[in-house]
Motif scaffolding. Sequence first.
Motif, PDB file in Angstrom:
ATOM      1  N   VAL A  12       0.831  -1.215   0.000  1.00 40.54           N
ATOM      2  CA  VAL A  12       0.000   0.000   0.000  1.00 40.54           C
ATOM      3  C   VAL A  12       0.863   1.262   0.000  1.00 40.54           C
ATOM      4  CG1 VAL A  12      -2.003  -1.097   1.079  1.00 40.54           C
ATOM      5  CG2 VAL A  12      -0.220  -0.129   2.532  1.00 40.54           C
ATOM      6  N   GLY A  13       2.050   1.159  -0.576  1.00 40.76           N
ATOM      7  CA  GLY A  13       2.959   2.306  -0.556  1.00 40.76           C
ATOM      8  C   GLY A  13       2.874   3.200  -1.771  1.00 40.76           C
ATOM      9  N   GLY A  14       2.039   2.843  -2.766  1.00 38.85           N
ATOM     10  CA  GLY A  14       1.968   3.606  -4.010  1.00 38.85           C
ATOM     11  C   GLY A  14       1.409   5.011  -3.815  1.00 38.85           C
ATOM     12  N   LEU A  15       1.699   5.887  -4.782  1.00 31.14           N
ATOM     13  CA  LEU A  15       1.311   7.289  -4.682  1.00 31.14           C
ATOM     14  C   LEU A  15      -0.111   7.565  -5.165  1.00 31.14           C
ATOM     15  CD1 LEU A  15       4.626   8.958  -5.957  1.00 31.14           C
ATOM     16  CD2 LEU A  15       3.862   8.683  -3.581  1.00 31.14           C
ATOM     17  N   GLU A  29      -5.727   3.634  -1.363  1.00 32.40           N
ATOM     18  CA  GLU A  29      -6.368   2.453  -0.783  1.00 32.40           C
ATOM     19  C   GLU A  29      -7.540   2.806   0.118  1.00 32.40           C
ATOM     20  OE1 GLU A  29      -2.234   1.691  -1.967  1.00 32.40           O
ATOM     21  OE2 GLU A  29      -3.089   3.121  -0.524  1.00 32.40           O
ATOM     22  N   MET A  30      -7.655   4.092   0.482  1.00 30.72           N
ATOM     23  CA  MET A  30      -8.771   4.536   1.307  1.00 30.72           C
ATOM     24  C   MET A  30      -9.927   5.105   0.476  1.00 30.72           C
ATOM     25  SD  MET A  30      -8.167   3.745   4.403  1.00 30.72           S
ATOM     26  CE  MET A  30      -9.438   4.710   5.227  1.00 30.72           C
ATOM     27  N   LEU A  31      -9.796   5.069  -0.853  1.00 23.97           N
ATOM     28  CA  LEU A  31     -10.915   5.490  -1.689  1.00 23.97           C
ATOM     29  C   LEU A  31     -12.112   4.575  -1.423  1.00 23.97           C
ATOM     30  CD1 LEU A  31      -9.072   6.123  -5.072  1.00 23.97           C
ATOM     31  CD2 LEU A  31     -10.200   7.854  -3.671  1.00 23.97           C
ATOM     32  N   PRO A  32     -13.290   5.142  -1.190  1.00 25.50           N
ATOM     33  CA  PRO A  32     -14.435   4.286  -0.851  1.00 25.50           C
ATOM     34  C   PRO A  32     -15.117   3.705  -2.074  1.00 25.50           C
ATOM     35  CG  PRO A  32     -15.076   6.591  -0.757  1.00 25.50           C
ATOM     36  CD  PRO A  32     -13.613   6.579  -1.068  1.00 25.50           C
ATOM     37  N   LYS A  62       0.662   7.390   4.623  1.00 29.97           N
ATOM     38  CA  LYS A  62      -0.285   6.279   4.669  1.00 29.97           C
ATOM     39  C   LYS A  62      -0.851   6.041   6.069  1.00 29.97           C
ATOM     40  CE  LYS A  62       0.302   5.095   0.303  1.00 29.97           C
ATOM     41  NZ  LYS A  62      -0.726   4.831  -0.701  1.00 29.97           N
ATOM     42  N   SER A  63      -0.713   7.007   6.954  1.00 27.37           N
ATOM     43  CA  SER A  63      -1.149   6.801   8.333  1.00 27.37           C
ATOM     44  C   SER A  63      -2.656   6.593   8.440  1.00 27.37           C
ATOM     45  CB  SER A  63      -0.729   7.991   9.210  1.00 27.37           C
ATOM     46  OG  SER A  63      -1.293   9.200   8.717  1.00 27.37           O
ATOM     47  N   ALA A  64      -3.415   7.059   7.452  1.00 30.47           N
ATOM     48  CA  ALA A  64      -4.870   6.875   7.493  1.00 30.47           C
ATOM     49  C   ALA A  64      -5.237   5.395   7.466  1.00 30.47           C
ATOM     50  CB  ALA A  64      -5.530   7.607   6.328  1.00 30.47           C
ATOM     51  N   ILE A  65      -4.408   4.583   6.808  1.00 25.73           N
ATOM     52  CA  ILE A  65      -4.677   3.144   6.772  1.00 25.73           C
ATOM     53  C   ILE A  65      -4.500   2.544   8.160  1.00 25.73           C
ATOM     54  CG2 ILE A  65      -3.884   0.933   5.827  1.00 25.73           C
ATOM     55  CD1 ILE A  65      -3.109   2.425   3.277  1.00 25.73           C
ATOM     56  N   GLU A  66      -3.426   2.933   8.837  1.00 19.46           N
ATOM     57  CA  GLU A  66      -3.195   2.441  10.193  1.00 19.46           C
ATOM     58  C   GLU A  66      -4.317   2.886  11.117  1.00 19.46           C
ATOM     59  OE1 GLU A  66       0.747   2.989  11.707  1.00 19.46           O
ATOM     60  OE2 GLU A  66       1.637   2.983   9.709  1.00 19.46           O
ATOM     61  N   ASP A  67      -4.738   4.137  10.981  1.00 21.09           N
ATOM     62  CA  ASP A  67      -5.821   4.642  11.828  1.00 21.09           C
ATOM     63  C   ASP A  67      -7.129   3.897  11.572  1.00 21.09           C
ATOM     64  OD1 ASP A  67      -4.091   6.486  12.920  1.00 21.09           O
ATOM     65  OD2 ASP A  67      -4.750   8.139  11.630  1.00 21.09           O
ATOM     66  N   HIS A  68      -7.364   3.525  10.331  1.00 21.22           N
ATOM     67  CA  HIS A  68      -8.618   2.848   9.980  1.00 21.22           C
ATOM     68  C   HIS A  68      -8.759   1.518  10.714  1.00 21.22           C
ATOM     69  CE1 HIS A  68     -12.132   1.922   7.541  1.00 21.22           C
ATOM     70  NE2 HIS A  68     -11.611   0.746   7.249  1.00 21.22           N
ATOM     71  N   PHE A  69      -7.652   0.820  10.900  1.00 20.58           N
ATOM     72  CA  PHE A  69      -7.688  -0.479  11.565  1.00 20.58           C
ATOM     73  C   PHE A  69      -7.254  -0.397  13.029  1.00 20.58           C
ATOM     74  CE2 PHE A  69      -7.181  -1.564   7.034  1.00 20.58           C
ATOM     75  CZ  PHE A  69      -8.297  -2.375   6.881  1.00 20.58           C
ATOM     76  N   ASP A  70      -7.345   0.792  13.608  1.00 17.07           N
ATOM     77  CA  ASP A  70      -6.960   0.999  15.001  1.00 17.07           C
ATOM     78  C   ASP A  70      -8.200   1.362  15.823  1.00 17.07           C
ATOM     79  OD1 ASP A  70      -5.385   1.151  17.209  1.00 17.07           O
ATOM     80  OD2 ASP A  70      -4.189   2.863  16.537  1.00 17.07           O
ATOM     81  N   TYR A  71      -8.025   1.368  17.126  1.00 16.47           N
ATOM     82  CA  TYR A  71      -9.102   1.701  18.051  1.00 16.47           C
ATOM     83  C   TYR A  71      -9.286   3.210  18.087  1.00 16.47           C
ATOM     84  CZ  TYR A  71     -12.123   0.907  22.120  1.00 16.47           C
ATOM     85  OH  TYR A  71     -13.202   0.815  22.965  1.00 16.47           O
ATOM     86  N   SER A  72     -10.504   3.697  17.795  1.00 10.30           N
ATOM     87  CA  SER A  72     -10.814   5.125  17.829  1.00 10.30           C
ATOM     88  C   SER A  72     -11.654   5.407  19.074  1.00 10.30           C
ATOM     89  CB  SER A  72     -11.582   5.528  16.561  1.00 10.30           C
ATOM     90  OG  SER A  72     -11.969   6.883  16.623  1.00 10.30           O
ATOM     91  N   TYR A  73     -10.992   5.825  20.129  1.00 10.84           N
ATOM     92  CA  TYR A  73     -11.669   6.007  21.413  1.00 10.84           C
ATOM     93  C   TYR A  73     -12.803   7.029  21.322  1.00 10.84           C
ATOM     94  CZ  TYR A  73      -7.808   3.378  23.463  1.00 10.84           C
ATOM     95  OH  TYR A  73      -6.899   2.399  23.772  1.00 10.84           O
ATOM     96  N   GLU A  74     -12.514   8.167  20.688  1.00 11.98           N
ATOM     97  CA  GLU A  74     -13.520   9.226  20.630  1.00 11.98           C
ATOM     98  C   GLU A  74     -14.758   8.767  19.876  1.00 11.98           C
ATOM     99  OE1 GLU A  74     -10.441   9.424  19.594  1.00 11.98           O
ATOM    100  OE2 GLU A  74      -9.395  10.990  20.737  1.00 11.98           O
TER     101      GLU A  74
END
Length: 294
Positions: A12-15, A29-32, A62-74
């Motif tokens: 998922v490193g492509g531009l 990769e975050m395109l819906p 690409k941090s949005a990908i990591e955030d997508h599969f992480d715990y979002s407390y708020e």
Amino acid sequence: MRKPVRKAIFPVGGLGTRFLPATKAMPKEMLPVVDKPLIQYAVEEARAAGIEELIFVTGRGKSAIEDHFDYSYELMDTLKARGKKADLKIVESLLPTPGNITYTRQQEPRGLGHAVWCARHLIGGEPFAVLLADDLVQADVPCLKQMVDVYNKLGGNLVAVMDVPREHTDRYGILKTGGESRGVVEALGLVEKPKPDVAPSTLSIIGRYILQPEVMDHLGSQEPGAGGEIQLTDAMAKMTGRGRFHGLRFKGRRFDCGDKVGWVEANIAFAMAHPQIGKAAKQSVLDAAASLKN
């Protein structure tokens, strides 16, 4: 004894330059597609095939990908407070089992083969799958599950394949084919993006692979191929004729979501199959078609 396929690599490193400006600050990769990002479809497909360990080869931005599969407390606290149990269940379903997801960096864009090679230490001596998120497959049985079922019978290396118009062979990795039985094709060789007049067939590899760990040795030579990049197809070609290597004509429809038209087609197809909005989406397509005739 044949080792099971437990690990999957997601390059998922492509531009994502073909989707600029949408991908200037958002990973392609975050395109819906309707209500899920492309990478989520790929992860769900891997899980359905029994994959236990998810390996993401990322790059800058690409941090949005990591955030997508992480715990979002708020978000999760807000959903709980508002009693939105259905939405909360959707968000919770994204969370992998702790320790079953890993991220590693591809510091420079040197091709798909280089991205896969960057995960070599995480693969060890096991067979593994590779899924390209912008190749989206709509199927009753997920594409990788179809492949794992075949792999469990045959072993070796296995790629998902489909026929393409001969004039498009220079866009894909193409198989030199041998015998075929029930949709499983023997691969005698592989060629990356051959010109139509010299292509050995029109059977193209799409973004689904099950590979033996020896491919990492070939990728380690860092030999540039088509486009000056390190091509996964070139490394796989060196493994043909040295063991079992097959292509599977998967059952389903593939959408090239790295292309704008393919992404739009995927949104239409998945919207019409959606359990909540399918009926309305079909009517919208019919209305649009009727307006074009008038």
